[in-house]
Scaffold this active site. Structure first.
Site, PDB file in Angstrom:
ATOM      1  N   MET A  43      -8.563   8.694   0.027  1.00 41.17           N
ATOM      2  CA  MET A  43      -9.363   8.971   1.214  1.00 41.17           C
ATOM      3  C   MET A  43     -10.106  10.610   0.650  1.00 41.17           C
ATOM      4  O   MET A  43      -9.719  11.586   0.386  1.00 41.17           O
ATOM      5  CB  MET A  43      -9.044   8.761   2.112  1.00 41.17           C
ATOM      6  CG  MET A  43      -8.159   7.460   2.481  1.00 41.17           C
ATOM      7  SD  MET A  43      -6.925   7.675   4.254  1.00 41.17           S
ATOM      8  CE  MET A  43      -6.690   6.001   3.936  1.00 41.17           C
ATOM      9  N   MET A  55     -12.113  -5.944   4.821  1.00 39.96           N
ATOM     10  CA  MET A  55     -11.077  -4.491   5.485  1.00 39.96           C
ATOM     11  C   MET A  55     -11.324  -5.316   7.242  1.00 39.96           C
ATOM     12  O   MET A  55     -11.738  -5.527   7.727  1.00 39.96           O
ATOM     13  CB  MET A  55     -12.014  -3.939   5.956  1.00 39.96           C
ATOM     14  CG  MET A  55     -11.899  -2.436   4.507  1.00 39.96           C
ATOM     15  SD  MET A  55     -10.237  -1.921   4.053  1.00 39.96           S
ATOM     16  CE  MET A  55      -9.821  -1.141   5.082  1.00 39.96           C
ATOM     17  N   MET A  58     -11.777   5.302  -0.853  1.00 41.45           N
ATOM     18  CA  MET A  58     -12.642   5.623   0.490  1.00 41.45           C
ATOM     19  C   MET A  58     -13.123   6.593   0.039  1.00 41.45           C
ATOM     20  O   MET A  58     -12.910   7.942   0.395  1.00 41.45           O
ATOM     21  CB  MET A  58     -11.604   4.927   1.353  1.00 41.45           C
ATOM     22  CG  MET A  58     -11.169   3.687   1.540  1.00 41.45           C
ATOM     23  SD  MET A  58      -9.670   3.791   2.956  1.00 41.45           S
ATOM     24  CE  MET A  58      -8.614   3.756   1.508  1.00 41.45           C
ATOM     25  N   ASP A 114      -4.450   3.896  -1.937  1.00 42.06           N
ATOM     26  CA  ASP A 114      -5.828   4.353  -0.593  1.00 42.06           C
ATOM     27  C   ASP A 114      -6.336   5.873  -0.944  1.00 42.06           C
ATOM     28  O   ASP A 114      -5.343   6.582  -1.314  1.00 42.06           O
ATOM     29  CB  ASP A 114      -5.424   3.598   0.223  1.00 42.06           C
ATOM     30  CG  ASP A 114      -5.128   2.980   0.846  1.00 42.06           C
ATOM     31  OD1 ASP A 114      -6.501   1.901   0.453  1.00 42.06           O
ATOM     32  OD2 ASP A 114      -4.249   2.452   1.233  1.00 42.06           O
ATOM     33  N   ASP A 118      -7.542  -6.229   3.052  1.00 39.40           N
ATOM     34  CA  ASP A 118      -6.367  -4.746   3.893  1.00 39.40           C
ATOM     35  C   ASP A 118      -6.441  -4.549   4.848  1.00 39.40           C
ATOM     36  O   ASP A 118      -7.339  -3.991   6.025  1.00 39.40           O
ATOM     37  CB  ASP A 118      -7.743  -3.631   2.568  1.00 39.40           C
ATOM     38  CG  ASP A 118      -6.412  -2.479   2.597  1.00 39.40           C
ATOM     39  OD1 ASP A 118      -5.434  -2.338   3.482  1.00 39.40           O
ATOM     40  OD2 ASP A 118      -7.104  -1.694   2.066  1.00 39.40           O
ATOM     41  N   HIS A 121      -1.142  -1.154  -4.107  1.00 43.19           N
ATOM     42  CA  HIS A 121      -2.464  -1.090  -3.900  1.00 43.19           C
ATOM     43  C   HIS A 121      -2.759   0.737  -3.659  1.00 43.19           C
ATOM     44  O   HIS A 121      -1.966   1.167  -2.971  1.00 43.19           O
ATOM     45  CB  HIS A 121      -2.664  -1.747  -2.617  1.00 43.19           C
ATOM     46  CG  HIS A 121      -4.347  -1.306  -2.129  1.00 43.19           C
ATOM     47  ND1 HIS A 121      -4.851  -1.755  -2.237  1.00 43.19           N
ATOM     48  CD2 HIS A 121      -4.010  -0.584  -0.822  1.00 43.19           C
ATOM     49  CE1 HIS A 121      -5.757  -2.248  -1.609  1.00 43.19           C
ATOM     50  NE2 HIS A 121      -5.879  -0.524  -0.818  1.00 43.19           N
ATOM     51  N   SER A 155       0.870  -1.035  -0.173  1.00 46.52           N
ATOM     52  CA  SER A 155       0.117   0.106   0.187  1.00 46.52           C
ATOM     53  C   SER A 155       1.230   0.772  -0.082  1.00 46.52           C
ATOM     54  O   SER A 155       1.596   1.638   1.268  1.00 46.52           O
ATOM     55  CB  SER A 155      -1.017  -0.229   1.614  1.00 46.52           C
ATOM     56  OG  SER A 155      -1.468   1.404   1.354  1.00 46.52           O
ATOM     57  N   HIS A 214      -8.435   1.801  -4.296  1.00 43.59           N
ATOM     58  CA  HIS A 214      -9.390   1.623  -3.773  1.00 43.59           C
ATOM     59  C   HIS A 214      -9.897   2.619  -2.926  1.00 43.59           C
ATOM     60  O   HIS A 214      -9.118   3.367  -2.176  1.00 43.59           O
ATOM     61  CB  HIS A 214      -8.277   0.831  -2.027  1.00 43.59           C
ATOM     62  CG  HIS A 214      -9.371   0.337  -1.032  1.00 43.59           C
ATOM     63  ND1 HIS A 214      -8.579   0.860   0.780  1.00 43.59           N
ATOM     64  CD2 HIS A 214     -10.971   0.814  -0.669  1.00 43.59           C
ATOM     65  CE1 HIS A 214     -10.107  -0.307   0.914  1.00 43.59           C
ATOM     66  NE2 HIS A 214     -10.933   0.371   0.837  1.00 43.59           N
TER      67      HIS A 214
HETATM   68  C1  DX5 Z   1      -6.168   1.709   5.298  1.00 47.91           C
HETATM   69  C2  DX5 Z   1      -6.510   1.415   3.883  1.00 47.91           C
HETATM   70  C3  DX5 Z   1      -5.400   0.282   3.644  1.00 47.91           C
HETATM   71  C4  DX5 Z   1      -3.542   0.815   4.708  1.00 47.91           C
HETATM   72  C5  DX5 Z   1      -2.648  -0.615   4.755  1.00 47.91           C
HETATM   73  O1  DX5 Z   1      -7.298   2.899   5.448  1.00 47.91           O
HETATM   74  O2  DX5 Z   1      -7.375   1.322   3.148  1.00 47.91           O
HETATM   75  O3  DX5 Z   1      -4.854   0.040   2.500  1.00 47.91           O
HETATM   76  O4  DX5 Z   1      -2.903   1.554   3.770  1.00 47.91           O
HETATM   77  O5  DX5 Z   1      -1.585  -0.527   5.717  1.00 47.91           O
HETATM   78  P1  DX5 Z   1      -1.361  -1.194   7.093  1.00 47.91           P
HETATM   79  O6  DX5 Z   1      -0.981  -2.460   5.956  1.00 47.91           O
HETATM   80  O7  DX5 Z   1      -0.037  -0.369   7.350  1.00 47.91           O
HETATM   81  O8  DX5 Z   1      -2.736  -1.361   8.052  1.00 47.91           O
HETATM   82 ZN    ZN Z   2      -6.365  -0.176   0.886  1.00 50.65          ZN
END
Ligand code: DX5
Ligand code: ZN
Length: 219
Positions: free
Chosen positions: A38, A138, A69, A36, A176, A34, A9, A67
């Site tokens: 947000m 998740m 969010m 993220d 994840d 990956h 990630s 991903h």
């Molecule tokens: C959380 C993200 C994850 C995060 C995982 O909201 O969707 O992808 O980056 O990070 P670690 O592996 O540090 O939990």
């Molecule tokens: Zn993620």
């Protein structure tokens, strides 16, 4: 040879050395990037947006797994396709018309993923499972890297695997949040196909070695 995948990630990368970290993943045994995204509304944090993704894609030589969010993800499906996303995952909890959203993602030439929060039961995916290329379970509450793994996840993976098999679907199961060498093997044994790992990879002394270690554990 294992068909199980590791997706570092990028949220845990050093954003001031992003090209270096992207090239590290290129060089490593990792399978996917990956990413993220947000929005500060669906989750209580803001990560990064389109300009940063554009620059990641410029250097990345592996599958781009995005991903989202964010609320109302339908507004951005075309944008993420144009930026070079290969897999676009939306949250079950953010979609009023999930089936329609999945079709829209595929119409843009991407694989369609659905992420579920820790409180969302996998049985809610029974009626759309054939239309879903990837389910992202998740294993922490979304919004932040570096949180601890929720143990109830193993049960969810097994239940989802049953739903997938019962429906003759070819959906991949991605995990994840909080993935480390302590839970990777058990997750894969339960039925997981893709493990996302942020902090465990990027905060380690030697990320390339850490990725290799994870690959060995799950092969
Ligand atoms: C959380 C993200 C994850 C995060 C995982 O909201 O969707 O992808 O980056 O990070 P670690 O592996 O540090 O939990
Ligand atoms: Zn993620």
């Amino acid at each position: 040879m294992s068909s199980k995948l590791i997706a570092p990630s990028v949220l845990a990368a050093d954003f001031a050395n992003l090209q270096r970290d992207v090239e590290m993943i290129n060089k490593s045994e990792a399978d996917w990037f990956h990413i993220d995204i947000m929005d500060g509304v669906f989750v209580p944090n803001i990560s990064f947006g389109m300009p940063v993704l554009r620059d990641i894609v410029k250097h990345a030589s592996k599958t781009i797994d995005v991903h989202l969010m964010i609320v109302d993800p339908d507004r951005y499906i075309k944008t993420f396709a144009d930026l070079g996303s290969n897999i676009l995952t939306v949250h079950y909890e953010a979609c009023t018309h999930l089936h329609r959203t999945l079709q829209a993602i595929k119409a843009e030439g991407m694989k369609a993923g659905v992420a579920i929060n820790p409180h969302t039961n996998v049985s809610l995916l029974e009626d759309t499972i054939k239309d879903i290329d990837l389910v992202c379970i998740m294993s922490v509450n979304p919004g932040f890297g570096g949180q601890s793994f929720i143990e109830n996840t193993y049960k969810k993976v097994k239940q989802l695997k049953e739903i997938i098999d019962r429906n003759n679907a070819s959906t991949l199961i991605e995990i994840d949040g909080g993935v480390t060498n302590k839970n990777a093997k058990q997750l894969v044994d339960a039925g997981a196909d893709v493990l996302v790992a942020g902090s465990y990879v990027f905060k380690s002394q030697d990320p390339i070695q850490t990725i290799q270690g994870l690959k060995e554990l799950i092969s």
